[in-house]
Write an enzyme that holds these catalytic residues in place. Structure first.
Site, mmCIF file in Angstrom:
data_model
loop_
_atom_site.group_PDB
_atom_site.id
_atom_site.type_symbol
_atom_site.label_atom_id
_atom_site.label_comp_id
_atom_site.label_asym_id
_atom_site.label_seq_id
_atom_site.Cartn_x
_atom_site.Cartn_y
_atom_site.Cartn_z
ATOM 1 C CG ASP A 91 -1.510 0.789 1.597
ATOM 2 O OD1 ASP A 91 -2.290 1.660 0.250
ATOM 3 O OD2 ASP A 91 -2.006 1.376 2.298
ATOM 4 C CB THR A 93 -1.783 6.640 2.747
ATOM 5 O OG1 THR A 93 -1.735 6.706 0.863
ATOM 6 C CG2 THR A 93 -1.668 7.037 3.506
ATOM 7 C CE LYS A 110 -13.240 7.542 -5.599
ATOM 8 N NZ LYS A 110 -12.908 7.095 -6.996
ATOM 9 N NE ARG A 119 -3.869 11.741 1.045
ATOM 10 C CZ ARG A 119 -3.514 10.860 1.131
ATOM 11 N NH1 ARG A 119 -3.026 9.500 0.863
ATOM 12 N NH2 ARG A 119 -4.928 10.933 1.282
ATOM 13 N NE ARG A 151 -7.728 8.431 -8.357
ATOM 14 C CZ ARG A 151 -8.145 9.419 -7.600
ATOM 15 N NH1 ARG A 151 -8.290 9.333 -6.534
ATOM 16 N NH2 ARG A 151 -8.165 10.855 -7.967
ATOM 17 C CG ASP A 210 -3.482 -2.036 3.334
ATOM 18 O OD1 ASP A 210 -4.453 -1.167 1.179
ATOM 19 O OD2 ASP A 210 -3.427 -0.855 3.812
#
Length: 1143
Positions: free
Chosen positions: A482, A484, A641, A689, A851, A881
């Site tokens: 992953d 982040t 989102k 970000r 994405r 995850d």
């Protein structure tokens, strides 16, 4: 019945033939006597033969020795035969029946076990329910709900033994030895004493059962503790304390601060006037942030607690669901108020959450197995390591070897009479080729590896949650990570504010502070007074004010203070005075991005000091207090989102709708502009970000109409969420674009060196992230996931099969190029060209999928497992995850800011990403190499004693009797050799420093050469040589004293095993020496104690000592010489490095 044994001459020959006859008589004694004949007349010139035959009756399986001697007096072994007349057909075939019975019992146990599992797994279908609260509570008794009992036990008193036994004997090794042990109850095929087969099997099964019983008992104690916790419930007789297991649906329960919620409840009332409380959900969803919960408004307004029992109300609740982040229900008042109120996730407290503030009063709606917590508790798939599979395959080869060797022995002996009995006896004799201790040794070794990992000071706080996966760390070819919180710290720092015409970075924050102060100063000094600034300057000031105010208001952040500040914040706004000027505040939110934005507005001068369900208070740069009414909040979801809020400014009565979200969704919502898309790409290239912030001013009429439509949608039962979203989207049109923000997510410590080290070790690293393409690409470059000399190919968005084929063709022509692809494009290209695409991608040095949804992450893992040959490691830190971590061969979780859910679901838990390098290159290497050596040595230990047995039987006319009886067989694999062999778990070929400095050494491990068919064959040849050397050496040197063959061969065997351990060790540990000395002392003690096996006077002679030494040297010295020659002329890479470092 009579049979003749030809006369043999010569002292040496007579001694050997005498022993043969005695051995054959011992063999026949263990067989079933079907008939006895009259006494046999035996002619022999050897006195030993006469004495032996005169003391025993001759049974039906006597061996007739027809031996001719050459001139030298040697025995001619070509004329060995069995007399057919000496063999009679047995009256029964109990061994065949026994096999059939064993097969039938196994099938019956399997059927019973499956039936029990099916019965236990059945559950009543879940249904929606109407729960009566207050006066009509008795109506609930007509419905049946499960007990509120927590039960994590795997077994009960009645099911423990049968289930554990079934699970153990489903393993090939255990089932094989069970059949072998059961066969010893049949006298005709009994080899030795019963305990020689039953003791090892019983030990293995007992250890396993004790471990299972201990683990299940700990689960029972945890369950008992949870079920016995006392809780307050509200009754007509007052407040009563009841254990958690006695709570029922519709009970009104009282939850205190820091108390675990025992069932799923609807929040009726809180101790806060606003009707809110905070809960911690880290034990449910893994997220460490506090979540706000809101009480039902009609019950929150009740004056007394007893009113909760006097109302006439119903709660309509949806059927139990897996979704922990959604709930649909309605609270209905049937008494004088006659109201309906929609219920959502904000009105619930799920089981296993913890109340973080105040006191909560709620009605229980789900109990036991119907709670969200229990329904989302699933057993992860049982991972089996590659080493375990390889060992299992080698075990099957050993079993085949046993059968073939037994067939050869029977064929050489001749298929006469009950040959199948001899076949089974030979299988029993050679059963030690398949070592039952192998599984125990490997399991114990895994425990030792786990201890080493958890006590490594270089990677503190590392936890091993699955000890069976340690060796898998030494075979990793792909690592899926992953971004982040894994490659980055998930620690957000505000870096950039862009207003379209002007951009402010870290070096210009003071200018923003200045503009904000000017804006508030103008407001205080009155709008009639002219400010000495230009129109452009005033426009910038206004736009900065609007942008910062939007960031300070549009969020789900809650300020948290010390308990003594509650009274100050509960005062009216005009009475707070100067007490809030120097108020220090900390923030709680579900997203670190939001905390970063609100913290930045605080640093600029606009501070959030209070927030509850209905109000929000900000402190301005001049310490002025600004109050706002919160009318609606639309939380962020992964589907939308974006998040929004509608507030009313109490100073101006203006109603404003603020919205912020990802640029991909906000571009179609905000008014037309020509800079947003370009600036988003620019910030993404910097690794920032981005969030787009917009607003819309609403009139009172517009808001009233919106509120009515939203309330109607919330009261819907069918498709409630979709209807709510449709109403919200009607408001999300033509918003004014305020600003674009850029937040930096810092890289983890030493992430660059870690990725470079793993890449040099031959591990291909893929990054799977939900972030946008530009940000993911930037992080891939900055983290050195993609090295400087590698190009990056960005897979263009595709919409059709032709697009996918064209992009694949373009990418196929690239060499040494990393791939960046969108999740949507990946899904589409896999739909049309799955195999072709994966074959291309497997050659990439790095892959970035952006994405990417949690489901897609798991899908990528499954694709790699399907097409790639190597082992896959997945690493992450968040709940998104978990699916990827559980799907991979090895899962590693990082205890990060996104919670502990990934850590709990993983096989290994670490605190920093950089620790994964040492975990793989050091502990993975050691675990794999040690287990490979240990397993092969245990097999060698069984092979060599079986080779000795096979040669012994073949030399002495294929007599199917055991050379070593009783405790010698049991002690050989336990007290005599167990400790030295197991001490191989302390061995290591290179130091940790060398393993990390030269990660290229790791590439050799992924090829699996430490344990392969080649190395297995090599150990088989070594075993054959050493076994032959021991038995033939004994025959050669001890011809005159052949009755002592047991003491001779067994002593040489033990010494050979100890010396072989010494030859195998690459780096000595003091415990290895202790283990070898302990085993040697135990054996010397046995020589003196077990007088039935050893002649004390004989073994103390000098001749015995030097001849045993010679036999041992013959078996070991050539191997040592070959090893030295190999190291001298063709040393392995690790040996070269150790020599170069002087180790």
């Amino acid at each position: 019945m009579s049979e003749d044994i030809p006369l043999v001459n010569g002292k040496r020959g007579s001694n050997k033939d005498s022993l043969c006859t005695c051995l054959n008589m011992n063999e026949t004694t263990s067989l079933t006597t079907t008939s006895l004949s009259s006494s046999k007349t035996i002619s022999s010139s050897n006195e030993n033969l006469k004495n032996a035959n005169n003391t025993k009756q001759v049974l039906n399986d006597s061996v007739v020795i027809s031996a001719n001697r050459s001139g030298g007096g040697d025995l001619d072994e070509t004329n060995i035969s069995l007399s057919p007349s000496a063999i009679k057909k047995p009256k029964n075939t109990r061994c065949t029946c026994c096999n059939c019975c064993c097969h039938f019992v196994k099938q019956l146990m399997a059927m019973c076990f499956n039936s029990c599992c099916n019965c236990l797994g059945k559950s009543k279908g879940f249904e929606a329910r109407t729960i009566h609260i207050g006066k009509s509570r008795e109506l609930n008794y007509k419905q049946k709900f499960p007990k509120n009992v927590v039960r994590n036990q795997k077994y009960s008193i009645f099911t423990f033994i049968p289930i554990v036994l079934f699970q153990q004997f489903a393993v090939f090794l255990n089932l094989y030895f069970l059949v072998m042990a059961l066969s010893q109850f049949i006298p005709s095929i009994r080899i030795g004493l019963l305990y020689t087969y039953w003791a090892p099997l019983a030990f293995v099964i007992t250890v396993t059962m004790l471990r299972e019983a201990y683990d299940d008992f700990k689960r029972y104690l945890r369950d008992k503790e949870l079920n016995s916790q006392l809780y307050k419930i509200l009754t007509y007789d007052g407040i009563k304390m009841v254990p958690s297991s006695q709570l029922k649906v519709s009970d009104v329960i009282i939850i205190e601060k820091n108390q675990r919620v025992p069932a799923d409840i609807v929040l009726l009332k809180t101790s806060e006037k606003s009707g809110t409380c905070f809960i911690r959900t880290d034990q449910l969803d893994g997220e460490t942030d506090w979540k706000l919960r809101v009480a039902v408004s009609t019950t929150q307004n009740s004056d007394k607690l007893s009113d909760l029992l006097d109302i006439g109300a119903q709660i309509y609740a949806e059927k139990p669901q897996l979704r922990i982040n959604a709930f649909e229900g309605i609270f209905i008042r049937n008494d004088a108020e006659k109201t309906q109120e929609p219920l959502s996730i904000e009105n619930t407290l799920w089981s296993n959450t913890v109340l973080a503030s105040g006191t909560a009063y709620g009605a229980i709606i789900y109990t036991g197995r119907e709670t969200r917590s229990v329904m989302n508790t699933s057993k992860p798939s049982n991972k089996i390591g590659l080493l375990d599979k390889e060992i299992n395959n080698l075990t099957k080869l050993l079993f085949t070897a046993v059968v073939l060797l037994s067939l050869v022995m029977v064929a050489l002996k001749g298929f006469h009479g009950p040959w199948y009995r001899y076949l089974f006896r030979f299988i029993l004799l050679f059963s030690y080729i398949i070592p039952i201790s192998l599984r125990v040794n490997i399991d114990m070794a895994k425990t030792v590896y786990s201890w080493f990992i958890q006590h490594d000071k270089e990677i503190p706080s590392t936890l091993v949650r699955s000890s069976t996966m340690s060796e898998e760390l030494g075979r990793i070819s792909y690592m899926l990570s992953d971004k982040t919180g894994t490659l980055t710290q998930n620690e957000m720092v505000f870096k950039r504010l862009h207003l379209g015409t002007v951009s402010f970075g870290s070096d210009s924050m003071d200018e923003i502070t200045h503009h904000l102060r000017i804006s508030f100063r103008q407001e205080v000094s009155n709008s009639k007074q002219n400010h000495p600034s230009s129109i452009m300057r005033r426009t910038i000031v206004t736009r900065i004010r609007d942008a910062i105010e939007a960031l300070a208001l549009c969020h789900n952040v809650t300020p948290v203070y010390e308990a003594n500040m509650a009274d100050v914040l509960n005062k009216p706004l005009d009475q707070m005075g100067d007490e809030v000027k120097d108020l220090r505040v900390t923030y709680q939110a579900s997203s670190p991005d939001e905390i970063a934005l609100v913290s930045w507005t605080e640093n600029i001068g606009l501070t959030l000091i209070k927030r509850d369900l209905n109000n929000m208070i900000l402190r301005g740069p001049q310490n002025e207090l600004l109050e706002y009414d919160i009318l609606q909040v639309f939380p962020f979801t992964s589907e939308t989102k974006r998040m929004g809020i509608i507030i009313r400014d109490k100073q101006t009565d203006e109603i404003v709708f603020f919205l912020k979200g990802a640029d991909t969704v906000m571009q179609s919502i905000v008014q037309y502009n020509d800079w947003l898309n370009e600036e988003c790409s620019n910030m993404a290239r910097e690794g920032l970000r981005t969030l787009v912030v917009a607003k819309k001013i609403l009139t009172l009429e517009q808001y009233s109409d919106f509120e009515q439509r939203l309330t109607k949608a919330k009261l819907s039962i069918q498709d409630r969420n979709q209807k709510i979203q449709n109403v919200i989207e009607s408001l999300e049109k033509d918003l004014e674009l305020l600003c674009l923000t850029g937040v930096e997510d810092k890289l983890q410590q030493n992430v660059r060196t870690t990725l470079e080290t793993l890449r040099n070790a031959g591990v291909k690293i893929w990054m799977l992230t939900g972030d946008k393409l530009e940000t993911a690409t930037c992080i891939a470059k900055s983290s050195k996931l993609v090295s400087r000399d590698q190009d990056i190919y960005t897979f263009k968005p595709i919409e059709s099969r032709d697009d996918a084929r064209n992009e694949m063709n373009n990418f196929r022509r690239k060499v040494d190029t990393a791939l960046v692809i969108l999740g949507e494009s990946l899904e589409l290209v896999l739909k049309f060209y799955e195999q072709e695409f994966i074959e291309i991608v497997l050659n990439c040095p790095a892959v970035v999928v952006c994405r990417c949804s949690p489901t897609q992450k798991a899908q990528v893992v499954h694709l790699l497992k399907k097409y790639a040959k190597g082992r896959i490691l997945a690493i992450g830190d968040g709940g998104n995850d978990v699916s990827m971590i559980q799907a991979a061969h090895v899962g590693v979780g990082i205890q990060g800011k996104e919670g502990v859910q990934a850590s709990l679901a993983a096989d290994f838990s670490i605190t920093q990403f950089s620790h994964v390098a040492r975990l793989i290159l050091v502990h993975g290497r050691n675990s794999y190499k040690r287990s490979a050596s240990l397993s092969q040595f245990v097999m060698h230990r069984g092979l060599i004693i079986s080779i000795i047995q096979a040669i012994f039987s073949s030399v002495y006319y294929y007599a199917s009797i055991s050379l070593y009886q009783g405790f010698l067989l049991v002690g050989y694999a336990t007290v005599y050799t167990m400790f030295p062999v197991f001490s191989l778990v302390l061995d290591k070929d290179v130091s940790p420093q060398i393993a990390l400095t030269y990660p290229e050494l790791y590439k050799e491990l992924t090829k699996g050469r430490s344990l392969s068919y080649k190395t297995f064959l090599l150990w088989v040849l070594i075993s054959i040589y050493q076994g032959a050397a021991i038995i033939y050496g004994s025959l050669l040197l001890f011809e005159q004293d052949f009755n002592h063959i047991v003491a001779i061969t067994f002593t040489a065997l033990i010494l050979t095993e100890l010396l072989m351990v010494g030859l195998t060790v690459r780096s000595w540990h003091f415990l290895m020496i202790v283990a070898m000395m302990l085993s040697l002392v135990c054996y010397i003690f046995s020589l003196l104690v077990f007088k039935d096996f050893f002649d004390a006077e004989f073994i103390q002679s000098l001749e015995f000592a030097w001849k045993v030494t010679v036999i041992t040297l013959v078996s070991c010295l050539p191997l040592y010489i070959l090893k030295c020659i190999r190291i001298k002329f063709s040393p392995p890479n690790y040996a070269k490095l150790m020599q170069s470092h002087g180790k």
